[in-house]
Design a protein around this motif. Structure first.
Motif, PDB file in Angstrom:
ATOM      1  N   SER A 138       0.809  -1.229  -0.002  1.00 42.60           N
ATOM      2  CA  SER A 138      -0.062   0.161   0.020  1.00 42.60           C
ATOM      3  C   SER A 138       0.854   1.049  -0.030  1.00 42.60           C
ATOM      4  CB  SER A 138      -0.700   0.083   1.232  1.00 42.60           C
ATOM      5  OG  SER A 138      -1.645  -1.093   1.107  1.00 42.60           O
ATOM      6  N   VAL A 139       2.000   1.229   0.831  1.00 42.37           N
ATOM      7  CA  VAL A 139       2.846   2.344   0.706  1.00 42.37           C
ATOM      8  C   VAL A 139       3.347   2.431  -0.393  1.00 42.37           C
ATOM      9  CG1 VAL A 139       5.121   3.512   1.669  1.00 42.37           C
ATOM     10  CG2 VAL A 139       3.687   2.025   3.013  1.00 42.37           C
ATOM     11  N   MET A 140       3.841   1.430  -1.210  1.00 39.95           N
ATOM     12  CA  MET A 140       4.450   1.614  -2.550  1.00 39.95           C
ATOM     13  C   MET A 140       3.204   2.034  -3.674  1.00 39.95           C
ATOM     14  SD  MET A 140       6.340  -2.013  -2.743  1.00 39.95           S
ATOM     15  CE  MET A 140       6.787  -1.749  -4.439  1.00 39.95           C
ATOM     16  N   ALA A 141       1.843   1.635  -3.438  1.00 38.38           N
ATOM     17  CA  ALA A 141       0.961   2.174  -4.228  1.00 38.38           C
ATOM     18  C   ALA A 141       0.697   3.595  -3.970  1.00 38.38           C
ATOM     19  CB  ALA A 141      -0.297   1.225  -3.967  1.00 38.38           C
ATOM     20  N   ALA A 142       0.806   4.131  -3.059  1.00 39.02           N
ATOM     21  CA  ALA A 142       0.574   5.723  -2.612  1.00 39.02           C
ATOM     22  C   ALA A 142       1.765   6.408  -3.150  1.00 39.02           C
ATOM     23  CB  ALA A 142       0.720   5.688  -1.133  1.00 39.02           C
ATOM     24  N   ARG A 143       2.997   5.694  -3.151  1.00 35.55           N
ATOM     25  CA  ARG A 143       4.220   6.453  -3.706  1.00 35.55           C
ATOM     26  C   ARG A 143       4.140   6.421  -5.246  1.00 35.55           C
ATOM     27  NH1 ARG A 143       8.560   7.409  -0.173  1.00 35.55           N
ATOM     28  NH2 ARG A 143       7.644   7.204   1.996  1.00 35.55           N
ATOM     29  N   SER A 144       3.338   5.567  -5.857  1.00 32.75           N
ATOM     30  CA  SER A 144       3.184   5.734  -7.368  1.00 32.75           C
ATOM     31  C   SER A 144       2.179   6.798  -7.744  1.00 32.75           C
ATOM     32  CB  SER A 144       2.682   4.283  -7.974  1.00 32.75           C
ATOM     33  OG  SER A 144       1.282   4.179  -7.553  1.00 32.75           O
ATOM     34  N   GLY A 146       2.241   9.685  -6.204  1.00 28.65           N
ATOM     35  CA  GLY A 146       2.644  10.806  -5.465  1.00 28.65           C
ATOM     36  C   GLY A 146       2.423  11.094  -4.205  1.00 28.65           C
ATOM     37  N   VAL A 147       1.904  10.133  -3.177  1.00 30.15           N
ATOM     38  CA  VAL A 147       1.608  10.138  -2.068  1.00 30.15           C
ATOM     39  C   VAL A 147       2.524   9.732  -1.028  1.00 30.15           C
ATOM     40  CG1 VAL A 147      -0.133   9.538  -0.178  1.00 30.15           C
ATOM     41  CG2 VAL A 147      -0.983  10.099  -2.315  1.00 30.15           C
ATOM     42  N   THR A 148       3.039  10.539  -0.189  1.00 29.50           N
ATOM     43  CA  THR A 148       4.177  10.086   0.664  1.00 29.50           C
ATOM     44  C   THR A 148       3.776  10.480   2.238  1.00 29.50           C
ATOM     45  OG1 THR A 148       5.274  12.201   0.694  1.00 29.50           O
ATOM     46  CG2 THR A 148       6.014  10.825  -1.137  1.00 29.50           C
ATOM     47  N   ASP A 149       2.893  10.976   2.524  1.00 30.30           N
ATOM     48  CA  ASP A 149       2.574  11.418   3.711  1.00 30.30           C
ATOM     49  C   ASP A 149       1.740  10.226   4.377  1.00 30.30           C
ATOM     50  OD1 ASP A 149       0.414  12.476   1.994  1.00 30.30           O
ATOM     51  OD2 ASP A 149      -0.644  12.578   4.221  1.00 30.30           O
ATOM     52  N   VAL A 150       1.850  10.229   5.776  1.00 29.40           N
ATOM     53  CA  VAL A 150       1.193   9.096   6.389  1.00 29.40           C
ATOM     54  C   VAL A 150      -0.291   8.947   6.338  1.00 29.40           C
ATOM     55  CG1 VAL A 150       0.715   8.082   9.037  1.00 29.40           C
ATOM     56  CG2 VAL A 150       2.932   8.711   8.110  1.00 29.40           C
ATOM     57  N   ASN A 151      -0.883  10.211   6.420  1.00 27.98           N
ATOM     58  CA  ASN A 151      -2.525   9.892   6.476  1.00 27.98           C
ATOM     59  C   ASN A 151      -2.866   9.866   4.785  1.00 27.98           C
ATOM     60  OD1 ASN A 151      -2.806  10.611   9.278  1.00 27.98           O
ATOM     61  ND2 ASN A 151      -3.136  12.543   8.977  1.00 27.98           N
ATOM     62  N   GLY A 152      -2.292  10.337   4.019  1.00 27.46           N
ATOM     63  CA  GLY A 152      -2.585   9.982   2.337  1.00 27.46           C
ATOM     64  C   GLY A 152      -2.151   8.419   2.503  1.00 27.46           C
ATOM     65  N   THR A 153      -1.398   7.891   2.819  1.00 29.13           N
ATOM     66  CA  THR A 153      -1.211   6.516   2.757  1.00 29.13           C
ATOM     67  C   THR A 153      -2.265   5.770   3.563  1.00 29.13           C
ATOM     68  OG1 THR A 153       1.302   7.101   2.578  1.00 29.13           O
ATOM     69  CG2 THR A 153       0.767   4.791   3.070  1.00 29.13           C
ATOM     70  N   VAL A 154      -2.639   6.057   4.649  1.00 27.14           N
ATOM     71  CA  VAL A 154      -3.680   5.263   5.241  1.00 27.14           C
ATOM     72  C   VAL A 154      -4.893   5.210   4.512  1.00 27.14           C
ATOM     73  CG1 VAL A 154      -5.318   5.642   6.969  1.00 27.14           C
ATOM     74  CG2 VAL A 154      -2.972   6.104   7.614  1.00 27.14           C
ATOM     75  N   LYS A 155      -5.191   6.279   3.661  1.00 22.08           N
ATOM     76  CA  LYS A 155      -6.249   6.300   2.953  1.00 22.08           C
ATOM     77  C   LYS A 155      -5.911   5.145   1.814  1.00 22.08           C
ATOM     78  CE  LYS A 155      -9.656   8.685  -0.026  1.00 22.08           C
ATOM     79  NZ  LYS A 155      -9.390   7.611  -1.096  1.00 22.08           N
ATOM     80  N   GLU A 156      -4.779   5.317   1.160  1.00 24.82           N
ATOM     81  CA  GLU A 156      -4.504   4.395   0.166  1.00 24.82           C
ATOM     82  C   GLU A 156      -4.519   2.752   0.687  1.00 24.82           C
ATOM     83  OE1 GLU A 156      -3.797   2.722  -3.550  1.00 24.82           O
ATOM     84  OE2 GLU A 156      -4.173   4.983  -2.963  1.00 24.82           O
ATOM     85  N   HIS A 157      -4.060   2.712   1.833  1.00 28.29           N
ATOM     86  CA  HIS A 157      -3.851   1.387   2.367  1.00 28.29           C
ATOM     87  C   HIS A 157      -5.360   0.925   2.678  1.00 28.29           C
ATOM     88  CE1 HIS A 157      -2.931  -2.125   4.722  1.00 28.29           C
ATOM     89  NE2 HIS A 157      -3.323  -1.626   5.715  1.00 28.29           N
ATOM     90  N   THR A 158      -6.213   1.715   3.070  1.00 31.19           N
ATOM     91  CA  THR A 158      -7.782   1.220   3.430  1.00 31.19           C
ATOM     92  C   THR A 158      -8.149   0.826   2.217  1.00 31.19           C
ATOM     93  OG1 THR A 158      -7.831   2.886   5.126  1.00 31.19           O
ATOM     94  CG2 THR A 158     -10.005   2.192   4.354  1.00 31.19           C
ATOM     95  N   ASP A 159      -7.979   1.854   1.049  1.00 28.51           N
ATOM     96  CA  ASP A 159      -8.631   1.375  -0.410  1.00 28.51           C
ATOM     97  C   ASP A 159      -7.849   0.211  -0.989  1.00 28.51           C
ATOM     98  OD1 ASP A 159     -10.557   3.549  -0.281  1.00 28.51           O
ATOM     99  OD2 ASP A 159      -8.995   4.931  -1.519  1.00 28.51           O
TER     100      ASP A 159
END
Length: 206
Positions: A138-144, A146-159
């Protein structure tokens, strides 16, 4: 006895409960002795809530529900393992739950650890490593994106978890395909109690 609610009706009840919680006008339903006794022989919850184990994320409280209303599964960072998948299969096949909520929250410690591991290239020791390894995609998906912050990554991980549950569990995938169940990603704000809706698979409109 299966729930008689549709996925949309189940979400409506949870949304109304969260609105009450945010406003400070909670009902605390289904928490009396008579209701407890009535549930002794069976259950028919109207939703599964698979969420983070964080102590501030008590599902029954933030959605203002009571005994028998929700089937709760919790792991740090809402990380999926065989026990989680077995619990979801039970909820779908044995009690026909019409809605699955994947519940993340801002400032999640497990997601923070995964983000830090990505940034430092240092993995935590012990069983924390297992958590981080399962969150890292999920962290890698968020980075792809352009999302690098924790809370943006949380949302990506949830999705990402919404899709992974359906991709991994045949029982859930079949229930979604048949229109019997929906899976929703929800991110909770620790400060104000509100929820942000993410990805949805199945017959629910936010």
């Amino acid at each position: 006895m299966p729930s008689s609610l549709s996925p949309q009706e189940a979400w409506g009840l949870l949304k109304a409960g969260n609105d009450r919680f945010v406003e400070g006008s909670v009902d605390h339903p289904h928490q009396d002795a008579g209701w407890r006794a009535a549930l002794a022989e069976s259950q028919s919850p109207h939703a599964v809530i698979f969420g983070c184990a964080d102590s501030r994320l008590a599902a029954e409280i933030i959605f203002d529900v009571g005994l028998g209303d929700v089937f709760v599964i919790r792991t740090a960072g809402q990380v999926i393992d065989d026990a989680v998948l077995g619990s979801l299969q039970f909820a779908i096949e044995e009690i026909d739950v019409p809605l699955i909520i994947i519940l993340g929250h801002d400032n999640c410690g497990a997601v923070t650890a995964a983000v830090e591991s990505m940034e430092t290239s240092v993995m935590p020791k012990g069983f924390m490593r297992s958590l981080v390894e399962r969150i890292m995609p999920s962290v890698m998906a968020a980075r792809s994106k352009g999302v690098t912050d924790v809370n943006g990554t949380v949302k990506e991980h949830t999705d990402q978890t919404v899709h992974r549950v359906v991709d991994t569990s045949y029982a859930v995938a079949q229930a979604v395909a048949d229109g019997k169940t929906a899976v929703m990603g929800i991110t909770y704000s620790l400060s104000d109690g509100t929820v942000q809706i993410g990805d949805i698979l199945g017959p629910v409109e936010a």
